[in-house]
Design a protein around this motif. Sequence first.
Motif, PDB file in Angstrom:
ATOM      1  N   GLN A 387       0.823  -1.208   0.000  1.00 30.95           N
ATOM      2  CA  GLN A 387       0.000   0.000   0.000  1.00 30.95           C
ATOM      3  C   GLN A 387       0.857   1.258   0.000  1.00 30.95           C
ATOM      4  OE1 GLN A 387      -3.430   0.243  -0.153  1.00 30.95           O
ATOM      5  NE2 GLN A 387      -3.404  -1.959  -0.563  1.00 30.95           N
ATOM      6  N   PHE A 388       2.006   1.216   0.709  1.00 28.36           N
ATOM      7  CA  PHE A 388       2.884   2.387   0.787  1.00 28.36           C
ATOM      8  C   PHE A 388       3.705   2.564  -0.490  1.00 28.36           C
ATOM      9  CE2 PHE A 388       3.454   3.046   5.695  1.00 28.36           C
ATOM     10  CZ  PHE A 388       2.111   3.294   5.802  1.00 28.36           C
ATOM     11  N   GLY A 389       3.577   1.622  -1.422  1.00 24.55           N
ATOM     12  CA  GLY A 389       4.298   1.756  -2.685  1.00 24.55           C
ATOM     13  C   GLY A 389       5.735   1.292  -2.635  1.00 24.55           C
ATOM     14  N   PHE A 390       6.088   0.457  -1.625  1.00 24.70           N
ATOM     15  CA  PHE A 390       7.473  -0.002  -1.510  1.00 24.70           C
ATOM     16  C   PHE A 390       7.740  -1.205  -2.418  1.00 24.70           C
ATOM     17  CE2 PHE A 390       7.680   1.593   3.168  1.00 24.70           C
ATOM     18  CZ  PHE A 390       7.525   2.886   2.710  1.00 24.70           C
ATOM     19  N   GLY A 391       6.680  -1.812  -2.948  1.00 22.11           N
ATOM     20  CA  GLY A 391       6.860  -2.876  -3.923  1.00 22.11           C
ATOM     21  C   GLY A 391       7.149  -4.229  -3.319  1.00 22.11           C
ATOM     22  N   ALA A 392       7.558  -4.280  -2.087  1.00 21.20           N
ATOM     23  CA  ALA A 392       7.869  -5.549  -1.442  1.00 21.20           C
ATOM     24  C   ALA A 392       7.958  -5.288   0.043  1.00 21.20           C
ATOM     25  CB  ALA A 392       9.197  -6.093  -1.935  1.00 21.20           C
ATOM     26  N   GLU A 393       7.792  -6.319   0.823  1.00 25.18           N
ATOM     27  CA  GLU A 393       7.806  -6.148   2.271  1.00 25.18           C
ATOM     28  C   GLU A 393       8.302  -7.427   2.910  1.00 25.18           C
ATOM     29  OE1 GLU A 393       4.163  -4.495   4.304  1.00 25.18           O
ATOM     30  OE2 GLU A 393       4.273  -6.451   5.293  1.00 25.18           O
ATOM     31  N   ILE A 394       9.291  -7.307   3.774  1.00 23.99           N
ATOM     32  CA  ILE A 394       9.779  -8.508   4.463  1.00 23.99           C
ATOM     33  C   ILE A 394       9.204  -8.589   5.864  1.00 23.99           C
ATOM     34  CG2 ILE A 394      11.921  -7.584   5.473  1.00 23.99           C
ATOM     35  CD1 ILE A 394      13.052 -10.363   4.047  1.00 23.99           C
ATOM     36  N   GLY A 395       8.355  -7.642   6.221  1.00 23.81           N
ATOM     37  CA  GLY A 395       7.737  -7.617   7.533  1.00 23.81           C
ATOM     38  C   GLY A 395       7.443  -6.179   7.895  1.00 23.81           C
ATOM     39  N   GLN A 399       9.429  -1.930  16.096  1.00 18.25           N
ATOM     40  CA  GLN A 399      10.427  -1.390  17.018  1.00 18.25           C
ATOM     41  C   GLN A 399      10.947  -0.071  16.475  1.00 18.25           C
ATOM     42  OE1 GLN A 399      13.462  -4.432  16.969  1.00 18.25           O
ATOM     43  NE2 GLN A 399      14.682  -3.169  15.587  1.00 18.25           N
ATOM     44  N   LYS A 400      11.739   0.596  17.286  1.00 16.69           N
ATOM     45  CA  LYS A 400      12.153   1.937  16.898  1.00 16.69           C
ATOM     46  C   LYS A 400      13.535   1.975  16.260  1.00 16.69           C
ATOM     47  CE  LYS A 400       9.441   4.285  20.425  1.00 16.69           C
ATOM     48  NZ  LYS A 400       9.561   5.194  21.594  1.00 16.69           N
ATOM     49  N   LEU A 401      14.360   0.965  16.508  1.00 20.28           N
ATOM     50  CA  LEU A 401      15.710   0.994  15.956  1.00 20.28           C
ATOM     51  C   LEU A 401      15.743   0.417  14.554  1.00 20.28           C
ATOM     52  CD1 LEU A 401      18.235   0.012  18.778  1.00 20.28           C
ATOM     53  CD2 LEU A 401      17.478   2.252  18.060  1.00 20.28           C
ATOM     54  N   HIS A 402      16.560   1.014  13.712  1.00 13.68           N
ATOM     55  CA  HIS A 402      16.887   0.558  12.361  1.00 13.68           C
ATOM     56  C   HIS A 402      15.742   0.728  11.367  1.00 13.68           C
ATOM     57  CE1 HIS A 402      19.126  -1.426   9.222  1.00 13.68           C
ATOM     58  NE2 HIS A 402      18.090  -2.185   8.960  1.00 13.68           N
ATOM     59  N   ALA A 403      14.621   0.100  11.655  1.00 10.92           N
ATOM     60  CA  ALA A 403      13.500   0.153  10.720  1.00 10.92           C
ATOM     61  C   ALA A 403      12.234   0.227  11.542  1.00 10.92           C
ATOM     62  CB  ALA A 403      13.479  -1.095   9.853  1.00 10.92           C
ATOM     63  N   ARG A 404      11.314   1.085  11.128  1.00  8.83           N
ATOM     64  CA  ARG A 404      10.019   1.172  11.806  1.00  8.83           C
ATOM     65  C   ARG A 404       8.968   1.228  10.722  1.00  8.83           C
ATOM     66  NH1 ARG A 404       8.036   5.805  16.106  1.00  8.83           N
ATOM     67  NH2 ARG A 404       7.054   4.403  17.590  1.00  8.83           N
ATOM     68  N   GLY A 405       8.032   0.295  10.763  1.00  7.13           N
ATOM     69  CA  GLY A 405       7.016   0.225   9.728  1.00  7.13           C
ATOM     70  C   GLY A 405       7.371  -0.815   8.687  1.00  7.13           C
ATOM     71  N   PRO A 406       6.651  -0.787   7.548  1.00  8.41           N
ATOM     72  CA  PRO A 406       6.893  -1.785   6.508  1.00  8.41           C
ATOM     73  C   PRO A 406       8.356  -1.742   6.059  1.00  8.41           C
ATOM     74  CG  PRO A 406       4.890  -0.533   6.049  1.00  8.41           C
ATOM     75  CD  PRO A 406       5.574   0.145   7.194  1.00  8.41           C
ATOM     76  N   MET A 407       8.998  -2.903   6.034  1.00 10.04           N
ATOM     77  CA  MET A 407      10.406  -2.965   5.658  1.00 10.04           C
ATOM     78  C   MET A 407      10.542  -3.416   4.216  1.00 10.04           C
ATOM     79  SD  MET A 407      12.391  -4.568   8.917  1.00 10.04           S
ATOM     80  CE  MET A 407      11.264  -5.938   9.142  1.00 10.04           C
ATOM     81  N   GLY A 408      11.081  -2.571   3.390  1.00 10.70           N
ATOM     82  CA  GLY A 408      11.370  -2.927   2.009  1.00 10.70           C
ATOM     83  C   GLY A 408      12.856  -3.202   1.842  1.00 10.70           C
ATOM     84  N   LEU A 409      13.355  -3.018   0.646  1.00 14.33           N
ATOM     85  CA  LEU A 409      14.763  -3.323   0.367  1.00 14.33           C
ATOM     86  C   LEU A 409      15.742  -2.421   1.120  1.00 14.33           C
ATOM     87  CD1 LEU A 409      14.442  -4.110  -3.437  1.00 14.33           C
ATOM     88  CD2 LEU A 409      14.972  -5.740  -1.612  1.00 14.33           C
TER      89      LEU A 409
END
Lengths: 427, 427
Positions: A387-395, A399-409
Amino acid sequence: MSSSSPAPESPVLATARRAKEAAGLLAPLPRTARDAALTAVADALEARSEEVVRANAEDIARAREAGTPEAIVDRLTLTPERISAIAADVRDVIALPDPVGEVVRGSTLPNGLELRQVRVPLGVVGIIYEARPNVTVDAAALCLKSGNAVLLRGSSSAYASNTALVAVLRDAVEKAGLPADAVQLVPGESRDSVRELMRARGLVDVLIPRGGASLIRTVVNESTVPVIETGTGNCHVYVDEHADLDMAVRILVNSKAQRPSVCNAAETVLVHAGIAERFLPAALAALTEAGVTVHGDAAWRAAGTAAGVEVIPATDADWGTEYLSYDIAAAVVPDLDAAVAHIRRWTSGHTEAIVTKDTAAARRFVSRVDSTAVMVNASTRFTDGGQFGFGAEIGISTQKLHARGPMGLPELTSTTYVVTGDGHTRG
Amino acid sequence: MSSSSPAPESPVLATARRAKEAAGLLAPLPRTARDAALTAVADALEARSEEVVRANAEDIARAREAGTPEAIVDRLTLTPERISAIAADVRDVIALPDPVGEVVRGSTLPNGLELRQVRVPLGVVGIIYEARPNVTVDAAALCLKSGNAVLLRGSSSAYASNTALVAVLRDAVEKAGLPADAVQLVPGESRDSVRELMRARGLVDVLIPRGGASLIRTVVNESTVPVIETGTGNCHVYVDEHADLDMAVRILVNSKAQRPSVCNAAETVLVHAGIAERFLPAALAALTEAGVTVHGDAAWRAAGTAAGVEVIPATDADWGTEYLSYDIAAAVVPDLDAAVAHIRRWTSGHTEAIVTKDTAAARRFVSRVDSTAVMVNASTRFTDGGQFGFGAEIGISTQKLHARGPMGLPELTSTTYVVTGDGHTRG
């Protein structure tokens, strides 16, 4: 970072060590080499779909013998058509922009040193996941695209399917000239292999657990390998005093009932006291029509009685529960700040929505809740890489460190600083 | 994310809970409010320097009684002049760009939803550090600037100084209208308080250990709170076959000896066999002049014998050691790939340098080592937030998740997705 290897080395650690070696070979490869491997993977999946389906049949037979519900058997099932769809997903990943090598930050320092912060692969990514064998291919494709070696630890119920899929993937990767150990299944079907993976710090760069709350909690608590926490979603919809009533009902029903089994579905609705009298009857009618059971506070129970709808009394347990079903907890709050306080107390930090026509209320809500995503006049169901237009999602990281929300490439990369001079020394 | 509090709550957990509450109040504050608090902090430090110096005298007396070396006593010592310098550092932090609210990514989705990924404070940052009391103020200033509440756990040897400094900071913060609990010292001088802090998952958002390798290892292994690993530096200088000899000697000596006690100092030099015969005598002479002892392989020992310089035989332990002293491990390698393999095997992942005139060699080295920073024809000593122009540094991360390299203000933030619609639901 660790340097000496424990002896004797277990099969899991040996697998992780091979992954680390493969990661060293993958990191310098250009995009063309990684994309060629992914094309080979997609082609091989279609060419060898029969052998995958045969292996899958073993898992299905075992699941049926164990009395597994048909809905879960269905999620486990692979057909040639489903395998083609998985191959098509791999081809979509090929088309995505390459995250590796992107210059995130760069400048020439006053002394003439050229500074560049460049995206590089993380190295070895471990994915621990449940049931669905399509995750095996999705995760491997995203990791390969981003230059990472992947360690796959699927559920034992899909072991035969995953073994067959990984065999296909490894062959294809190797024929394309990449190390086969870029894609490995973690050996062993027992919990011990997960435990070993969680202790492989220095060999595995990150673990991403995908699945139920209990799996995720175990990994978070026991892993010395850095973990990205994903997925648990106790999401809230707050209906402000100044909400459009129809919009609020639509967003509430969509957030709860469009697909209740997923992490971005709403689990609690909070309603401003100033609008409760008008909103609760409309909401109860719509929720009931959508098949939703309400677990409510006194105000919601009174509204239920008035409307002839049964509202189950809510306890503290309800505020903290991710139902993942056609149930919702419901309360009336005196004001926006009380809604924020309730959310900060009970949320899993995934997604919260406010429905309001008042820009000041929206601004106050957005700046005071502390979650991965905040929706203003939109359904919680939009928190999603696709939905966010990232094209792919690994989860979806909560959490707040490194990645928050849909994780793409990009979230599957780290960065390194490359500093170029012509003999620069510090004075 | 956790919701229920353990009972009975310890003083450390109670402190962490107050920090979390303060973080909730800090997050929505605009830059002007945070900057005003920092101005108040800087002014108060200068106005109350006498009471800080008095408290510091207690720590110094205790340190001298315990027979602490004078160099460490000096690092512990605060004078009115040093406190003024610390206050000046706080004023420098005020002038830095505000990381909070920065829109990292944004777009309007095809369905009209407006998507913004916005920087927000992490929440509660715990800093575990040793000896120097100036870190107390530096860390608090960087956390306040980035909208975070900070939990400070300094060394017991600086307990009186830190207590006095934190009292000054809290008063100033409170007078400026911010919650005093935005800055707290973790109670207790024993290791138990560190252990409790490491288990305060859900209350503390990140722990940053700053100090020796053993402290960092303990926190990394035992913490359930996410950790950012900092500082351990087993850095390498690789002298390529095609290096400028004079430049290579200058960079090597600067990397090793300009300030050997810090994490970005070099600990190993690797020399291409094709240049060893010419480089080793020049390097041995320059290193000896700089007071450096070489722990070398057979080639370096032979060169030492020829030059009349004692070279200590190097063992595997030397390749893995962060000396932090006037010592260096030294080897000759057959080629660049062997240098890369050595580095990948032994590095702590901090900084590696290559000296070469050959662009292909530089490119190959940069893409194959796997460290926080790679220097091409520059000293390892440049890996530093100040040198990189970040204006401030809370540590140098040597891990791959969240932050890698010198951490400035942006690294003290997370992000949240704010999604704005006008009644959007998913179909």
